[in-house]
Design an enzyme around this catalytic site. Structure first.
Site, PDB file in Angstrom:
ATOM      1  CB  SER A 238      26.193   7.381  -5.489  1.00 20.13           C
ATOM      2  OG  SER A 238      25.492   6.640  -4.535  1.00 20.13           O
ATOM      3  CG  ASP A 266      25.513  14.337   8.310  1.00 18.61           C
ATOM      4  OD1 ASP A 266      26.183  13.630   9.085  1.00 18.61           O
ATOM      5  OD2 ASP A 266      24.593  15.081   8.687  1.00 18.61           O
ATOM      6  CD  GLU A 343      19.701  12.480  -6.156  1.00 20.20           C
ATOM      7  OE1 GLU A 343      20.232  13.554  -6.509  1.00 20.20           O
ATOM      8  OE2 GLU A 343      20.340  11.400  -6.095  1.00 20.20           O
ATOM      9  NE  ARG A 347      17.870  19.984  -2.124  1.00 17.45           N
ATOM     10  CZ  ARG A 347      18.015  20.887  -1.150  1.00 17.45           C
ATOM     11  NH1 ARG A 347      18.826  20.632  -0.137  1.00 17.45           N
ATOM     12  NH2 ARG A 347      17.371  22.034  -1.190  1.00 17.45           N
ATOM     13  CG  HIS A 374      21.023   8.023  -5.925  1.00 15.34           C
ATOM     14  ND1 HIS A 374      21.522   9.186  -5.374  1.00 15.34           N
ATOM     15  CD2 HIS A 374      21.953   7.068  -5.664  1.00 15.34           C
ATOM     16  CE1 HIS A 374      22.687   8.946  -4.793  1.00 15.34           C
ATOM     17  NE2 HIS A 374      22.971   7.660  -4.964  1.00 15.34           N
ATOM     18  CD1 TRP A 376      24.196   4.665 -13.417  1.00 11.24           C
ATOM     19  CD2 TRP A 376      26.033   5.809 -13.949  1.00 11.24           C
ATOM     20  NE1 TRP A 376      25.250   4.050 -12.798  1.00 11.24           N
ATOM     21  CE2 TRP A 376      26.398   4.727 -13.117  1.00 11.24           C
ATOM     22  CE3 TRP A 376      27.028   6.670 -14.402  1.00 11.24           C
ATOM     23  CZ2 TRP A 376      27.711   4.491 -12.739  1.00 11.24           C
ATOM     24  CZ3 TRP A 376      28.341   6.432 -14.030  1.00 11.24           C
ATOM     25  CH2 TRP A 376      28.670   5.359 -13.211  1.00 11.24           C
TER      26      TRP A 376
END
Length: 705
Positions: A238, A266, A343, A347, A374, A376
């Site tokens: 993350s 990004d 998540e 992606r 997203h 563990w």
């Protein structure tokens, strides 16, 4: 009008806009907050994004558990690893001498938590002298190959995390997974909401300068821990994944492998700075204090996709799910729908990064998981998959990737004897210990055979971990001569020159043989209690070590370095003695253990330069060797026909005269040393108490003894 810097224009040349802009699905997946436009330096004016601002709690207090947690009912709560389970510190080295560090960088302490885990506290001048903690999990052969340096794997956490322990070590199987591998694990602690970067401005009480700390201040410290400077990898999840790629790209000579697990790769496509700001606001931070105004130079210089050329020649691993429920999620009524925008955002931005990498001719290993959120449970297997690639990049021998060992002879007998204890599998063959002994390491224990012994003993748990952290058989303890034995409270292990005791209250504590002898005189734990803390040096005013002391539940045992004698002090006498300065007080070192007295009930301790007495009626008071003490002796001490117990300290006047009050009288000594005894009660009144109404507190008159 657009304003694009020359440097930014060079980096963007040859990249189609479609490769750099985040697809529209990202804007649909998350709700972004866009602040009002303001003055910005060196601004890239990307397309306007018409979105609505979502209020987010902007302060996050540190919890008593030591972790920074997301606000209640926050969508970010899934990222919170929760508080780390408490692990006792076995041994602390205060301000160890570490040569060759940059100016202002200092190792303030090293805390050992087990035989292969050390927490290093480092003063960071770049962060205003704040102390940063780094977990170091040592390579498999750290002990068996003491002349070898090892590669290192750096692991960065997410937006939320514990201030006590790196989440990788307690939310995943990382430590166990690497137990049989020859690599040092470097796990920075803290840094929640920091993106492990250098911030332009302090914010939320933090002056984050993590990149400087990690790249300039930490490596010289790690070099002292036999960590190679030519084999480093960095991975993160993350927030930490974004940070890992930025660190590797911005410091291309430092890392030769980088892994991003569910990272945001990004930072400058339309809407992305606002997304970062929204995430950081949930942790109480302002993203513009991190890299300045949106789309400005510092944002572009921390954009992984724009810096991707710097990763050429490195191992680059990128993974992300699609936000749909996976194997570790509740499937719900509609498992086909994206339920985790975080998540999905990872992606999309990871794909943007991979597109940019292809255009730049940078090889990337991309793992797009068909499902997964997203969380563990999805990051642990990513590390497992990437590790063999890192090992291959480094050219690590197969023997360093897993333990190849056999167990036989006295070590096999010891393993059999240890059934029921989680010693795990062997991670080394038998190797030479000091003075001709032998050692064999296991996942959960170490086995030692002393020279000329036909028995090996297992050292495990907190006692075994402390033993290893002290140097094992090379320490003053020598080789073990037993395994853990139980007491009424806790356990202990016997060694050639001492013991290690463990209790739930005080943890593991090492005790030398001569202290054990003094402890035995006081009836062990039944009379003196259990050891509370490790032995510490006693220094004089010039800093010279003159002795050692060790605390027990009901007293302290003290060694005189000059004489080698070891005696105890206890109770109110011991408390008063230590308050006065212990061996550095006017009394000097103890020369006998405390002794109890008969009727009337009391106690006394003898010291180099005097005595200290106690009774319930008179309190605790000291007398110095000399004429006054001799006069008290001649007058019958505390006995029924004497003066009773002292009710004040011996008080010394400026001319050398002195006096002391007792229950039944006073003794004065003039400047020439002549003593005078004045009784205020006859021997027949021995059962009565009360003194002369003298000064009482020695510090109130003349010079206190």
């Amino acid at each position: 009008m657009s304003v694009v810097s020359r440097r930014s224009a060079r980096r963007r040349r040859g990249f189609p806009a479609a490769a750099l802009a985040a697809p529209l699905t990202l804007a649909l997946a998350v709700t972004l907050g866009v602040p009002a436009a303001g003055a910005q330096e060196d601004v890239f004016d990307g397309p306007a994004v018409d979105v609505q601002e979502t209020p987010v709690e902007d302060t996050t207090p540190r919890a008593e558990t030591g972790n920074i947690a997301p606000p209640a009912a926050s969508p970010f709560s899934v990222l919170d690893p929760g508080p780390a389970e408490h692990v006792d510190v076995l041994r602390t080295e205060i301000a160890p001498d570490v040569p060759g560090l940059p100016d202002g960088v200092e190792v303030t302490k090293v805390e050992w938590l087990d035989s292969h885990w050390a927490n290093i506290s480092i003063t960071s001048p770049s962060m205003d002298g704040e102390v940063q903690k780094v977990q170091l999990h040592l390579a498999r052969d750290w002990y068996s190959d003491p002349d070898r340096d090892f590669p290192s794997l750096w692991m960065l956490g997410g937006l939320w995390g514990s201030e006590q322990e790196n989440g990788w070590s307690y939310k995943t199987d990382t430590v166990r997974f690497f137990a049989d591998k020859n690599v040092n694990l470097v796990l920075p602690v803290g840094g929640s909401g920091s993106f492990y970067t250098d911030w332009q401005q302090p914010d939320n009480g933090q002056n984050y300068q993590w990149e400087t700390f990690l790249t300039q201040e930490l490596p010289p410290v790690l070099a002292q821990w036999r960590t190679r400077d030519d084999q480093r990898a960095v991975v993160g999840l993350s927030m930490g994944a974004t940070s890992a790629v930025n660190l590797a790209a911005r410091n291309p000579d430092m890392f030769d492998a980088v892994g991003s697990f569910s990272g945001y790769l990004d930072t400058t496509s339309p809407g992305m700075p606002q997304l970062f700001d929204q995430n950081l606001k949930s942790a109480g931070f302002d993203a513009t204090k991190m890299w300045g105004p949106y789309y400005s130079r510092d944002w572009r210089e921390h954009d992984p996709k724009l810096n991707v050329r710097s990763l050429r020649g490195k191992l680059v691993y990128v993974s992300a799910g699609n936000g749909k429920p996976g194997a570790h999620d509740d499937q719900g009524d509609h498992p086909e729908i994206i339920s985790n925008p975080m998540e999905a955002g990872s992606r999309v931005t990871s794909q943007t990064f991979v597109n940019a990498a292809k255009l730049a001719g940078v090889d990337v290993i991309a793992r797009w998981r068909p499902n997964g959120t997203h969380n563990w449970p999805y990051w642990e297997p990513e590390l497992h998959e990437m590790w063999p690639m890192i090992a291959e990049k480094w050219g690590i021998d197969a023997g360093d990737l897993a333990a190849e060992c056999t167990v036989d002879g006295v070590f096999a007998e010891a393993v059999e004897r240890s059934r029921g204890t989680d010693v795990g599998e062997c991670i080394s063959n038998v190797y030479a210990g000091p003075d001709g002994g032998e050692i064999q390491d296991f996942e959960g224990a170490r086995f030692f055979r002393a020279p000329d012994s036909d028995t090996a003993y297992a050292q495990w748990g907190r006692t075994g971990a402390l033993y290893s952290s002290m140097g094992g058989a090379s320490s003053w303890l020598g080789y073990p001569v037993s395994e853990e034995e139980s007491l009424s409270k806790g356990v202990y292990v016997r060694y050639e020159h001492g013991r290690i005791h463990w209790t739930g209250e005080y943890g593991a504590v090492a005790v030398r043989d001569d202290v054990i002898a003094a402890w035995e005189r006081k009836n062990w734990e039944h009379g003196f209690g259990y050891p509370v803390s490790a032995e510490v040096d006693i220094q004089d005013a010039d800093g010279k070590v003159i002795g050692q002391s060790q605390r027990f539940e009901r007293g302290t045992i003290i060694r005189n370095t000059a004489s080698g004698e070891v005696f105890s002090v206890q109770g109110l006498i011991g408390d008063r003695y230590l308050e006065l300065g212990g061996p550095n007080s006017v009394l000097g070192f103890p020369v006998r253990d405390e002794e109890t007295l008969g009727d009337p009930q009391g106690a006394y301790s003898a010291f180099e330069n005097g005595l200290m007495y106690y009774s319930d009626n008179s309190g605790t008071h000291l007398l110095l060797n000399g004429p006054l003490l001799e006069a008290w002796k001649d007058a019958g001490y505390e006995h029924a026909d004497g003066l009773g117990y002292p009710t004040s300290d011996e008080v010394v006047g400026a001319d050398g005269s002195r006096y002391c009050d007792f229950e039944r009288g006073r003794i004065t000594v003039d400047a020439d040393g002549v003593a005078t005894v004045t009784r205020t009660a006859s021997p027949e009144d021995a059962g009565q108490t009360g003194g002369t109404g003298g000064t009482g507190d020695a510090t109130d008159a003349g010079e206190a003894a």
